[in-house]
Design an enzyme around this catalytic site. Sequence first.
Site, PDB file in Angstrom:
ATOM      1  CE1 TYR A 155     132.889  24.506 -42.930  1.00 34.46           C
ATOM      2  CE2 TYR A 155     131.034  23.094 -43.492  1.00 34.46           C
ATOM      3  CZ  TYR A 155     132.289  23.257 -42.943  1.00 34.46           C
ATOM      4  OH  TYR A 155     132.945  22.168 -42.409  1.00 34.46           O
TER       5      TYR A 155
HETATM    6  P1  NAD Z   1     136.482  23.281 -34.302  1.00 37.80           P
HETATM    7  O1  NAD Z   1     135.961  24.651 -34.527  1.00 37.80           O
HETATM    8  O2  NAD Z   1     136.193  22.632 -32.995  1.00 37.80           O
HETATM    9  O3  NAD Z   1     138.050  23.252 -34.546  1.00 37.80           O
HETATM   10  C1  NAD Z   1     138.671  24.016 -35.542  1.00 37.80           C
HETATM   11  C2  NAD Z   1     139.864  24.706 -34.916  1.00 37.80           C
HETATM   12  O4  NAD Z   1     140.558  25.409 -35.954  1.00 37.80           O
HETATM   13  C3  NAD Z   1     139.493  25.753 -33.854  1.00 37.80           C
HETATM   14  O5  NAD Z   1     140.118  25.439 -32.618  1.00 37.80           O
HETATM   15  C4  NAD Z   1     139.979  27.069 -34.434  1.00 37.80           C
HETATM   16  O6  NAD Z   1     140.496  27.957 -33.476  1.00 37.80           O
HETATM   17  C5  NAD Z   1     141.057  26.613 -35.401  1.00 37.80           C
HETATM   18  N1  NAD Z   1     141.274  27.592 -36.487  1.00 37.80           N
HETATM   19  C6  NAD Z   1     140.336  28.089 -37.333  1.00 37.80           C
HETATM   20  N2  NAD Z   1     140.893  28.964 -38.171  1.00 37.80           N
HETATM   21  C7  NAD Z   1     142.214  29.034 -37.850  1.00 37.80           C
HETATM   22  C8  NAD Z   1     143.310  29.763 -38.356  1.00 37.80           C
HETATM   23  N3  NAD Z   1     143.150  30.611 -39.366  1.00 37.80           N
HETATM   24  N4  NAD Z   1     144.529  29.587 -37.798  1.00 37.80           N
HETATM   25  C9  NAD Z   1     144.686  28.725 -36.753  1.00 37.80           C
HETATM   26  N5  NAD Z   1     143.685  28.011 -36.219  1.00 37.80           N
HETATM   27  C10 NAD Z   1     142.464  28.144 -36.774  1.00 37.80           C
HETATM   28  O7  NAD Z   1     135.918  22.386 -35.519  1.00 37.80           O
HETATM   29  P2  NAD Z   1     135.802  20.810 -35.666  1.00 37.80           P
HETATM   30  O8  NAD Z   1     134.388  20.446 -35.544  1.00 37.80           O
HETATM   31  O9  NAD Z   1     136.826  20.158 -34.818  1.00 37.80           O
HETATM   32  O10 NAD Z   1     136.202  20.651 -37.193  1.00 37.80           O
HETATM   33  C11 NAD Z   1     137.543  20.428 -37.590  1.00 37.80           C
HETATM   34  C12 NAD Z   1     137.621  20.436 -39.106  1.00 37.80           C
HETATM   35  O11 NAD Z   1     136.780  19.434 -39.648  1.00 37.80           O
HETATM   36  C13 NAD Z   1     137.175  21.762 -39.733  1.00 37.80           C
HETATM   37  O12 NAD Z   1     138.024  22.032 -40.831  1.00 37.80           O
HETATM   38  C14 NAD Z   1     135.783  21.470 -40.212  1.00 37.80           C
HETATM   39  O13 NAD Z   1     135.434  22.270 -41.327  1.00 37.80           O
HETATM   40  C15 NAD Z   1     135.889  20.010 -40.584  1.00 37.80           C
HETATM   41  N6  NAD Z   1     134.626  19.286 -40.486  1.00 37.80           N
HETATM   42  C16 NAD Z   1     134.045  19.098 -39.283  1.00 37.80           C
HETATM   43  C17 NAD Z   1     132.856  18.398 -39.208  1.00 37.80           C
HETATM   44  C18 NAD Z   1     132.176  18.132 -37.898  1.00 37.80           C
HETATM   45  O14 NAD Z   1     131.104  17.523 -37.919  1.00 37.80           O
HETATM   46  N7  NAD Z   1     132.717  18.559 -36.767  1.00 37.80           N
HETATM   47  C19 NAD Z   1     132.247  17.906 -40.377  1.00 37.80           C
HETATM   48  C20 NAD Z   1     132.874  18.139 -41.588  1.00 37.80           C
HETATM   49  C21 NAD Z   1     134.072  18.809 -41.634  1.00 37.80           C
END
Ligand code: NAD
Length: 318
Positions: A155
């Site tokens: 990841y």
């Molecule tokens: P989440 O899974 O709740 O939201 C991500 C969304 O992206 C989902 O609704 C999913 O359906 C959509 N998605 C994924 N692949 C897709 C595609 N190919 N086309 C269209 N939609 C797509 O995740 P989150 O926790 O809200 O995280 C959001 C972003 O922040 C991510 O990129 C994650 O890597 C990054 N991030 C999150 C955290 C955290 O603590 N939540 C920490 C570091 C980084």
Amino acid sequence: MSGVQGVERAVVTGVAGFIGSHLAEALMLQGVNVVGIDRRSPSCDPMAAGNLENVLGRRGFQLVEGDLGELDLGPLTEGASVVFHLAGVPGVRPSWGERFGDYLASNVMATQRLLEACVSTGVPRMVLASSSSVYGNSVGRPSREEDLPFPLSPYGVTKLAAERLSLSYAVRQDTPLSVVALRYFTVYGPRQRPDMAIGRVLRSVLTGHPLRLYGDGVQRRDFTYVGDAVAATMAASLAPAQAEVVNIGGGRSVSMLDVLACAAQVTGREVPVLRDARQLGDVDATEADLTRARDLLGYEPSTPLAEGMSQQWKWISS
Ligand code: NAD
């Protein structure tokens, strides 16, 4: 911290997700028209429906359901002042093995398609969701953006690839595109993904099902409240930058044992715990150096863990 003054139209990818849905709401409160893209549909995914309930059907919000790997992205990015690229497949543990192809497709290939669309339609700013997982283990002090990245999971490797890919577009001479990549440190709060630690802890309290505590509980995380992460993300839309990476953390690193103690204090109940083996790819500690976030974004995390956890507890128990 500066807001989004002057931004009329923004694209939010991953809008049906945890952070994306909060961001869309906050943007709309500031009068920004939002085109939200997600492959999860609220009509068949209850979690997506819940996340989007405050924006769906509202004036100024358009939901585009589809995969970033397939959608025609040009017309969607046309006229946007900023593209907030939050879509991605998150989570360290499932990135080992079979599912890696999805991580690669959604975190790297889809980012490349979106960058190409931004270049062809002249979008001036992309704000990208990167992750603290690009660092690997912290080196005995808070991680700084210039530290050598050493992701310890597939990841983390895909997030680093997306970040570097975006920065390579941002330094091209033939496009106005600039990029701010935000390295979020473990975001929590209402609507947090069910696989994440604080949500799992609070759900164990609610249901009485023991929490699987991976490792000895002394592993430390810098937890960031979602409201703080969203404020930083909005500030990044107008920050003076061409190609920047910025840490977004909660201001302090706490152990899982501290989280359990805080959960007991917030809920008034003990957390039932079942000890389990440490998971592959889990790092010992994360902690953000926030100097650049303060300088560039005027960022200051304002939600202490007990307060943020109490908001999440209210959401989970309702
Ligand atoms: P989440 O899974 O709740 O939201 C991500 C969304 O992206 C989902 O609704 C999913 O359906 C959509 N998605 C994924 N692949 C897709 C595609 N190919 N086309 C269209 N939609 C797509 O995740 P989150 O926790 O809200 O995280 C959001 C972003 O922040 C991510 O990129 C994650 O890597 C990054 N991030 C999150 C955290 C955290 O603590 N939540 C920490 C570091 C980084």
